[in-house]
Design an enzyme around this catalytic site. Sequence first.
Site, PDB file in Angstrom:
ATOM      1  CD  GLU A   1      -2.803  -1.267   2.446  1.00  0.00           C
ATOM      2  OE1 GLU A   1      -2.669  -0.411   3.339  1.00  0.00           O
ATOM      3  OE2 GLU A   1      -3.695  -2.135   2.463  1.00  0.00           O
TER       4      GLU A   1
ATOM      5  CD  GLU B   1      -4.577  -7.945   1.731  1.00  0.00           C
ATOM      6  OE1 GLU B   1      -5.460  -7.292   2.329  1.00  0.00           O
ATOM      7  OE2 GLU B   1      -3.370  -7.653   1.785  1.00  0.00           O
TER       8      GLU B   1
END
Length: 340
Positions: free
Chosen positions: A129, A243
């Site tokens: 991220e 995910e």
Amino acid sequence: MTSLRAHAAAGDLLTGFAVVPSLLRDDAAYTNVVREQANLIVAENAMKWAALRPSATRYDFDDADMLLNFAEQGRMKMRGHNLLWHRGIPQWFTAMATPANAKQLLQAHIETVVGRYAGRMHSWDVVNEAIQISDGRPDGLRSSPWLRLVGDDYIEVAFRSARRADPQALLTYNEYGIEAENAQDEAKRQAVLLLLRRMRARHVPIDAVGVQSHISAGTKYGDGLLRFIRGVRELDLQVFVTEMDVNDRSLAPAIAARDATVAQTYKDYLDLVLSEPAVTVIVLWGVSDRDTWLNHEDSRQDRVPERPLLFDDRFRPKQDFYAVRDAFDQRHPVHPSLNG
Ligand code: XIL
């Protein structure tokens, strides 16, 4: 033979779940599902800094070791998640890190953790991220503590350390908010592709991109994501869905209709991404609705428990389980004799 892992293997896919060490110790139903269904696992939290680093001088590998042993005993591969993230940085690190020592602290962590499991891991999420458009930098990088402390080259430093520590593990850049057909996600996709191109130009070792895929029920995903996956493939990188879960926040609470929409969303999304040969891994972010992180973060406004995963709270497969298996078959149907 009706397991997810059998259907995935027929299409050369790896699939499985983010798992929790305490549940693998104490909950037989949970453990059986993981053993039966997964040919790959990842630690939901147990390999993050916060879990591995109780203090500056101590590493606690008990849970992480247990997970890798469990994976190997069950002939599952294991992904490592993650070596660097702006969240979950231990308090002791924040207190002691300075621009003078941060690079050394980061490199030592990666050498120790990746080195410990060298040769045994399928892949590592090296950086998680790192793009945040709203932070306003021309390169799209998030103004994270790592950027401030280590400097503009922190991503490169992390990937080079990881490759040195384990030349075999596939090194992954993992990102969220790059799935949807809207301007915000499109801007982030472009920034990720620019980052990847900069890394390639500098010969930074990287093998794959993780598309987290925390997606929303009833939303249509499409060309923007496909173009992104093709762009990644043109850089000779694989794509992992790392995910996946389907939140049902926007749906009415009635369970039957919610489950049907969630299942359809899984099917449509996986049909889309699995049409691209670069996509080789599909990981669900948890096993059962009982344990999803979405009931703790980003929960529904009406507080009704979300139903984003493939198994219900008693570990019965839901419609979305069958939808995911069908999507795997699109890639390469399981031989009828195995499909009993
Ligand atoms: C989440 C876990 O599921 C939670 O248990 C924890 O409290 C916070 O982190 N993106 C990621 C994951 O890369 O590490 C996050 O996992 C979910 C979002």
